[in-house]
Design a protein around this motif. Structure first.
Motif, PDB file in Angstrom:
ATOM      1  N   ARG A   1       0.820  -1.208   0.000  1.00 57.66           N
ATOM      2  CA  ARG A   1       0.000   0.000   0.000  1.00 57.66           C
ATOM      3  C   ARG A   1       0.858   1.264   0.000  1.00 57.66           C
ATOM      4  O   ARG A   1       0.453   2.301  -0.512  1.00 57.66           O
ATOM      5  CB  ARG A   1      -0.946   0.000   1.210  1.00 57.66           C
ATOM      6  N   LEU A   2       2.076   1.180   0.549  1.00 56.38           N
ATOM      7  CA  LEU A   2       2.963   2.344   0.581  1.00 56.38           C
ATOM      8  C   LEU A   2       3.445   2.744  -0.810  1.00 56.38           C
ATOM      9  O   LEU A   2       3.820   3.910  -1.027  1.00 56.38           O
ATOM     10  CB  LEU A   2       4.178   2.060   1.480  1.00 56.38           C
ATOM     11  N   ALA A   3       3.454   1.786  -1.733  1.00 57.56           N
ATOM     12  CA  ALA A   3       3.913   2.054  -3.112  1.00 57.56           C
ATOM     13  C   ALA A   3       5.274   2.741  -3.112  1.00 57.56           C
ATOM     14  O   ALA A   3       5.482   3.773  -3.759  1.00 57.56           O
ATOM     15  CB  ALA A   3       2.883   2.900  -3.856  1.00 57.56           C
ATOM     16  N   LEU A   4       6.233   2.163  -2.389  1.00 57.24           N
ATOM     17  CA  LEU A   4       7.572   2.725  -2.305  1.00 57.24           C
ATOM     18  C   LEU A   4       8.258   2.699  -3.676  1.00 57.24           C
ATOM     19  O   LEU A   4       7.987   1.803  -4.496  1.00 57.24           O
ATOM     20  CB  LEU A   4       8.401   1.938  -1.288  1.00 57.24           C
ATOM     21  N   PRO A   5       9.160   3.634  -3.936  1.00 56.41           N
ATOM     22  CA  PRO A   5       9.857   3.640  -5.231  1.00 56.41           C
ATOM     23  C   PRO A   5      10.726   2.396  -5.406  1.00 56.41           C
ATOM     24  O   PRO A   5      11.198   1.801  -4.431  1.00 56.41           O
ATOM     25  CB  PRO A   5      10.709   4.911  -5.176  1.00 56.41           C
ATOM     26  N   GLU A   6      10.923   2.018  -6.670  1.00 54.37           N
ATOM     27  CA  GLU A   6      11.777   0.864  -7.023  1.00 54.37           C
ATOM     28  C   GLU A   6      11.271  -0.427  -6.387  1.00 54.37           C
ATOM     29  O   GLU A   6      12.054  -1.277  -5.952  1.00 54.37           O
ATOM     30  CB  GLU A   6      13.235   1.113  -6.627  1.00 54.37           C
ATOM     31  N   THR A   7       9.941  -0.576  -6.317  1.00 52.87           N
ATOM     32  CA  THR A   7       9.346  -1.800  -5.789  1.00 52.87           C
ATOM     33  C   THR A   7       8.780  -2.623  -6.938  1.00 52.87           C
ATOM     34  O   THR A   7       7.946  -2.133  -7.708  1.00 52.87           O
ATOM     35  CB  THR A   7       8.229  -1.496  -4.777  1.00 52.87           C
ATOM     36  N   THR A   8       9.241  -3.860  -7.053  1.00 52.19           N
ATOM     37  CA  THR A   8       8.771  -4.774  -8.094  1.00 52.19           C
ATOM     38  C   THR A   8       7.860  -5.822  -7.475  1.00 52.19           C
ATOM     39  O   THR A   8       8.218  -6.447  -6.467  1.00 52.19           O
ATOM     40  CB  THR A   8       9.958  -5.478  -8.777  1.00 52.19           C
ATOM     41  N   LEU A   9       6.674  -6.002  -8.058  1.00 53.14           N
ATOM     42  CA  LEU A   9       5.790  -7.102  -7.668  1.00 53.14           C
ATOM     43  C   LEU A   9       6.169  -8.302  -8.532  1.00 53.14           C
ATOM     44  O   LEU A   9       5.935  -8.305  -9.741  1.00 53.14           O
ATOM     45  CB  LEU A   9       4.332  -6.722  -7.861  1.00 53.14           C
ATOM     46  N   SER A  10       6.775  -9.291  -7.897  1.00 47.41           N
ATOM     47  CA  SER A  10       7.439 -10.374  -8.623  1.00 47.41           C
ATOM     48  C   SER A  10       6.547 -11.603  -8.763  1.00 47.41           C
ATOM     49  O   SER A  10       5.818 -11.964  -7.828  1.00 47.41           O
ATOM     50  CB  SER A  10       8.734 -10.760  -7.895  1.00 47.41           C
ATOM     51  N   THR A  11       6.642 -12.251  -9.917  1.00 47.15           N
ATOM     52  CA  THR A  11       6.021 -13.551 -10.093  1.00 47.15           C
ATOM     53  C   THR A  11       6.651 -14.545  -9.110  1.00 47.15           C
ATOM     54  O   THR A  11       7.881 -14.571  -8.968  1.00 47.15           O
ATOM     55  CB  THR A  11       6.231 -14.060 -11.530  1.00 47.15           C
ATOM     56  N   PRO A  12       5.844 -15.358  -8.413  1.00 48.22           N
ATOM     57  CA  PRO A  12       6.428 -16.316  -7.469  1.00 48.22           C
ATOM     58  C   PRO A  12       7.488 -17.202  -8.125  1.00 48.22           C
ATOM     59  O   PRO A  12       7.334 -17.629  -9.269  1.00 48.22           O
ATOM     60  CB  PRO A  12       5.214 -17.138  -7.017  1.00 48.22           C
ATOM     61  N   PHE A  13       8.569 -17.441  -7.382  1.00 44.71           N
ATOM     62  CA  PHE A  13       9.642 -18.362  -7.755  1.00 44.71           C
ATOM     63  C   PHE A  13      10.518 -17.848  -8.896  1.00 44.71           C
ATOM     64  O   PHE A  13      11.309 -18.602  -9.457  1.00 44.71           O
ATOM     65  CB  PHE A  13       9.094 -19.759  -8.075  1.00 44.71           C
ATOM     66  N   GLU A  14      10.383 -16.568  -9.226  1.00 46.59           N
ATOM     67  CA  GLU A  14      11.238 -15.975 -10.232  1.00 46.59           C
ATOM     68  C   GLU A  14      12.101 -14.889  -9.584  1.00 46.59           C
ATOM     69  O   GLU A  14      11.805 -14.391  -8.501  1.00 46.59           O
ATOM     70  CB  GLU A  14      10.400 -15.364 -11.367  1.00 46.59           C
TER      71      GLU A  14
END
Length: 280
Positions: A16-29
């Motif tokens: 929720r903070l939406a911090l800069p340089e944050t990637t939402l990653s596919t699991p196990f990748e």
């Protein structure tokens, strides 16, 4: 991509903070996929267990499905097995190839790695042993698990062994939640990984969240967030499921984390190992 609704506690707040340089990653990748591969073995030497219970090397070899970073394939090869490792993830297969470069060539020459989806896999050959480690069976929903059993039957020769591990739960077990922090270093950067698990025996689910922060030499911060679900199995129900898919139990063994061992710290708790065979 994972379902953001699976995030809980501090992981939901981080998203929720939406911090800069944050990637939402596919699991196990990516980074967290590689860290997960390391984490699942911290408390349980599963690859050695599989190699020890596979029996003497057979001429048809061993098939390591969802082989991940190649730990079980390598241990089987050290026991003299010819091994075919299969995984859908390019990240995990890359980690497996790097692991192979650290081992003796006479061992790694016995290993072949294949990229493929085990749910539809058909190698047009059978093996003496089929292994599914790294708690991979717990990641499949019922329909996917039925396809997994079918893939195992397609590839398991007469008299062969099917080895896997899973996370058990027992009736009356209470819901619980835990978050653990691990320091990490990667390519000259330093930081930490948070791993959290919310265990819900009523729903037979364990949600696992992971978050990493890595700080470079110049102060830039890379952030990665992911989440996924495990299925919790009641042992008697799993045995019935095996029987319904044409297998019978040959051997089972429970491995419980030593909570006093800091090196074995993991949010996954106990696991059970299974050796099954095709029912005659």
């Amino acid at each position: 991509m994972f379902d953001k609704r699976s995030l809980f506690g501090p992981f939901a707040e981080i998203e929720r903070l939406a911090l800069p340089e944050t990637t939402l990653s596919t699991p196990f990748e990516g980074l967290l996929g590689l860290f997960y591969t390391t984490l699942v073995t911290r408390a349980h030497d599963d690859s050695s267990w599989f190699a020890d219970h596979a029996g003497p090397p057979g001429a048809a070899g061993a098939l390591d499905l969802c082989c991940g970073g190649g730990r079980s394939a390598l241990e089987l090869a050290r026991k003299g097995w010819q091994v075919t490792g299969v995984d859908q993830s390019a990240t995990q297969l890359g980690a497996a190839r790097r692991l192979m470069r650290t081992a003796e060539s006479e061992v790694t020459d016995r290993i072949s790695l294949v990229r493929g989806d085990i749910l539809t896999l058909d190698l047009d050959s059978t093996f003496d042993v089929v292994v599914i480690g790294g708690l991979s069976m717990t990641l499949f929903e019922p329909e996917q698990r039925m396809k997994t059993y079918a893939a195992v039957r397609r590839h398991l020769g007469a008299g062969g062994r099917f080895l896997f591990d899973y996370i058990p739960y027992h009736p009356g077990e209470s819901e619980r939640e835990a978050v653990i922090a691990f320091p990490i270093r990667s390519q000259g950067r330093r930081g930490f990984v948070l791993v959290g698990a919310r265990r819900d025996p009523v729903q037979q689910r364990q949600v696992t969240n992971m978050y990493a922060e890595l700080v470079g030499a110049e102060g830039g911060t890379q952030r990665t967030l992911t989440g996924f679900e495990f299925r919790l199995d009641e042992p008697a129900q799993l045995m019935a499921e095996l029987a319904g898919n044409g297998f019978r139990l040959r051997h089972g063994e429970r491995c419980v984390t030593d909570e006093g061992d800091a090196d074995a710290e993991t949010p996954f708790g106990s696991r059970e190992y299974v050796v099954a065979e095709v029912a005659g």
